[in-house]
Structures are given as C-alpha cells and as structure tokens.
Design an enzyme around this catalytic site. Sequence first.
Site, short mmCIF file in Angstrom:
data_model
loop_
_atom_site.label_atom_id
_atom_site.label_comp_id
_atom_site.label_asym_id
_atom_site.label_seq_id
_atom_site.Cartn_x
_atom_site.Cartn_y
_atom_site.Cartn_z
N HIS A 110 26.06 53.46 33.15
CA HIS A 110 26.93 53.25 31.99
C HIS A 110 26.77 51.78 31.58
CE1 HIS A 110 30.21 53.33 29.19
NE2 HIS A 110 30.80 52.33 29.83
N ASP A 112 29.58 58.06 26.65
CA ASP A 112 28.23 57.89 26.09
C ASP A 112 27.69 59.23 25.59
OD1 ASP A 112 28.06 55.08 27.24
OD2 ASP A 112 28.33 56.27 29.04
N1 LIG Z 1 33.11 53.99 31.72
C1 LIG Z 1 33.50 53.92 30.45
O1 LIG Z 1 33.07 54.69 29.59
C2 LIG Z 1 34.52 52.88 30.01
C3 LIG Z 1 35.05 52.92 28.72
C4 LIG Z 1 36.04 52.01 28.37
C5 LIG Z 1 36.49 51.06 29.28
N2 LIG Z 1 35.91 51.03 30.50
C6 LIG Z 1 36.35 50.10 31.53
O2 LIG Z 1 37.64 50.51 31.96
C7 LIG Z 1 38.36 49.38 32.47
C8 LIG Z 1 39.70 49.33 31.84
O3 LIG Z 1 39.58 49.00 30.46
P1 LIG Z 1 40.83 48.39 29.70
O4 LIG Z 1 40.42 48.20 28.29
O5 LIG Z 1 42.04 49.21 30.01
O6 LIG Z 1 40.88 46.96 30.44
P2 LIG Z 1 42.15 46.04 30.76
O7 LIG Z 1 41.63 44.71 31.15
O8 LIG Z 1 43.12 46.15 29.62
O9 LIG Z 1 42.80 46.77 32.02
C9 LIG Z 1 42.41 46.52 33.34
C10 LIG Z 1 43.58 46.92 34.20
O10 LIG Z 1 43.21 46.79 35.55
C11 LIG Z 1 44.34 46.32 36.26
N3 LIG Z 1 43.92 45.73 37.54
C12 LIG Z 1 43.45 44.49 37.80
N4 LIG Z 1 43.21 44.36 39.13
C13 LIG Z 1 43.56 45.55 39.71
C14 LIG Z 1 43.58 46.01 41.04
N5 LIG Z 1 43.20 45.23 42.05
N6 LIG Z 1 43.98 47.28 41.27
C15 LIG Z 1 44.38 48.07 40.25
N7 LIG Z 1 44.42 47.67 38.97
C16 LIG Z 1 44.01 46.42 38.70
C17 LIG Z 1 44.95 45.30 35.31
O11 LIG Z 1 46.28 45.05 35.65
C18 LIG Z 1 44.81 46.04 33.98
O12 LIG Z 1 45.93 46.89 33.76
C19 LIG Z 1 37.49 48.16 32.17
O13 LIG Z 1 36.73 47.89 33.36
C20 LIG Z 1 36.55 48.66 31.08
O14 LIG Z 1 35.34 47.94 31.05
C21 LIG Z 1 34.95 51.92 30.89
O1 LIG Z 2 34.31 47.88 28.65
C1 LIG Z 2 33.12 47.83 28.29
O2 LIG Z 2 32.32 46.95 28.71
C2 LIG Z 2 32.60 48.85 27.30
C3 LIG Z 2 32.98 50.25 27.62
O3 LIG Z 2 32.49 50.61 28.88
C4 LIG Z 2 32.46 51.21 26.57
O4 LIG Z 2 31.40 51.81 26.77
O5 LIG Z 2 33.11 51.32 25.52
#
Ligand SMILES: NC(=O)c1ccc[n+]([C@@H]2O[C@H](COP(=O)([O-])OP(=O)(O)OC[C@H]3O[C@@H](n4cnc5c(N)ncnc54)[C@H](O)[C@@H]3O)[C@@H](O)[C@H]2O)c1
Ligand SMILES: O=C(O)C[C@H](O)C(=O)O
Length: 301
Positions: free
Chosen positions: A156, A128
Amino acid sequence: MMLPNSLLQRLASWCPWLLRDERKQPVKVLVTGAAGVVATSDEAEAFRGVNFAVLIGGSPRREGMQRKDLIAKNVPIYQSQASALQQHAAPNCKVLVVANPANTNALVLKEFAPAVPAKNITCLTRLDHNRALGQISEKLGVHVADVRNAIVWGNHSSTQFPDARHATARTQHGEKPVVELVADEKWLKEEFVSVVQQRGEAVIKARKQSSSLSAASAACDHMRDWILGTPKGTWVSMGVYSDGSYGVPEGIFYSFPVTCDKGEWSIVQGLEVDDFARSKMELSANELDEERSMAYEFVSS
Ligand SMILES: NC(=O)c1ccc[n+]([C@@H]2O[C@H](COP(=O)([O-])OP(=O)(O)OC[C@H]3O[C@@H](n4cnc5c(N)ncnc54)[C@H](O)[C@@H]3O)[C@@H](O)[C@H]2O)c1
Ligand SMILES: O=C(O)C[C@H](O)C(=O)O
C-alpha cells in the site's frame, strides 16, 4: 478528540453496522484510537475478547518524514499491540491493519503474536482496489458497480501495481474485458497505474489530511467481504501474508486478488502474469523486503 470527517469518526460510526444482522451473537469490534467505540488507552482492556479489530492507530507520516522514520515510530506500537492481541483477543479474532505502513505494521503484528494464525491478520489495500475500479468506471463511462476484478498487487504505497488486465465491465452488450473496452494500452500501463499509485498522496495534498470517507468505506468493504464472503465470480484485493503464490516471496504482507468464503480468504490462482506485470510486482515485493529489514532494526527485545 475525534475530528469531524476523520477516518476515526467514520469508522466509529460505521463499525456497528459492519455485520448487519447476519450474526446473532454479540461481537466486539475494536477500532484503535476510537473514542466512540472503545474509550481506553489500556491495550489489555481494548483487546479483551475482541472478535474483529480494525487498527488505525499509529504514528502518522509528517511532512519531510522518510519511510524509515515512519517505520521506526510504528514498530514499537505494533509490537506492543501484538502482545495485547495474542493475550487478550478472542480466539480467531480477525484483524485489519489500516495504519501506515500498513503491510509492514501487519508483519510486525504477525511476528510478535505467533499464537495468532497468520490468516487472521490482513492489511488494507481495498482502498487502492476501489480507486482502480473508480478510474476504470470513469474512463469507460459506466457505473463503478459494473466494473469488477481489478487487482492491486503489492504494497500500500506508490510501488503498488494496479492491474486492469483481468478486469471486466458490464455494458449494454454484456460483460466485456476492460482491456478490450478501453483499447488503450498506454493508458492502462501508464496513466491508470500512476493515478492509482499516487491517489493517497493527492488526497493528502488536497485536504492536508489522509483520506477518511473512502478509507473507512474501504475498511468496511474489506471486513464485510472477509466475514460474509465475496460475491460469486468476483475477487477483491487484500493485503495478506504471502504463501509464495505468483512467485511473490513468502514472509511479507502483499496485496493479492482474493475470494472469501465462510470467513476465510483464498488467493485467486492461475491468473496470467506477463513480463510487464512481473517487473512491477517484483518492484513492490522488493520494497516490502526492504521495509521488513528496516522494521527489524527497530524491534525492541
Ligand atoms: N491503508 C490505507 O488504505 C489507509 C488509508 C487512509 C489512512 N491510512 C492510515 O491510517 C492511519 C490513520 O489515519 P488518520 O487520518 O486517522 O490519522 P490520525 O493521525 O488522525 O490518527 C492516528 C491515530 O492514532 C492514534 N495513536 C497514536 N499512537 C497510538 C498508539 N500507540 N496506539 C493506538 N493509537 C495510537 C492517535 O491518537 C490518532 O487517533 C494513518 O497511519 C494513515 O496513514 C491508511
Ligand atoms: O495516509 C496516507 O499516507 C495515505 C493513505 O494511505 C491513502 O492511501 O489514502
């Protein structure tokens, strides 16, 4: 399976470069769910001896899911990872929680790993922060590297408060306050704030998947600055356990402006907070308070 262009794939390939050559001793970096880095579904094995953990594993938000449903799915995962972290990680392991709801997942991790210092657990709001710098750079037509000291306060989520009032930009006439250069109060209070707040949602809408390249890059920025220090005169935004600074209640993970030195972050103190900022900051703190209450409903004994 690692999808091409996924957050997991980006982090798995970039993490080995995270520390550059600054540290000579071997370190273990864990990226949960990352087949390329630690291929195991055994939490004890995954966390054993870990120095730096980037936790992106979790149950993702599906269409139509409410925040409460997302919290219900992730509380048990973070409760379980907390005990693995506490039992098996290296002393002083530094943790970055990326998986959403990032602030509340970090809180669950902290609550269920009481032996881990709260200072060692953080969550990602650097994405962000970088988005805020990007919006300012576009508005002013300057390079993003010439903009610094924006702040993302709070969760977030779409209640976060991106704040440009203390930011500066380097121009041909020297470093100037962004407020003065933009000279558009309405843009700073409305469009800038809502574009940054909604960016994650907009990315998901456009690519039917969460941000990956920018999120992985932000995670690397977060860990690099935490470990190696922020540049002099520059702060960044990090989700950290609130100590009550700026009147934010203790007991939640909240994004603050921080500087880092010798592996420790500190909240920047003494910045002016006006009534507009205060009301936005409270809104996000209230949401985090609600998330905390919801999370406790799903804790298993
Ligand atoms: N904070 C931020 O700025 C930000 C930015 C982007 C994504 N995200 C978040 O990051 C996460 C990952 O995003 P993504 O696009 O890779 O999602 P995704 O759904 O592709 O990946 C999630 C992963 O978590 C794994 N998983 C499920 N249960 C689990 C467990 N019990 N233990 C360990 N791993 C487990 C799955 O196997 C998968 O590989 C999501 O929660 C998304 O919202 C946060
Ligand atoms: O995975 C999401 O919900 C969005 C992600 O946290 C982002 O800010 O791009």
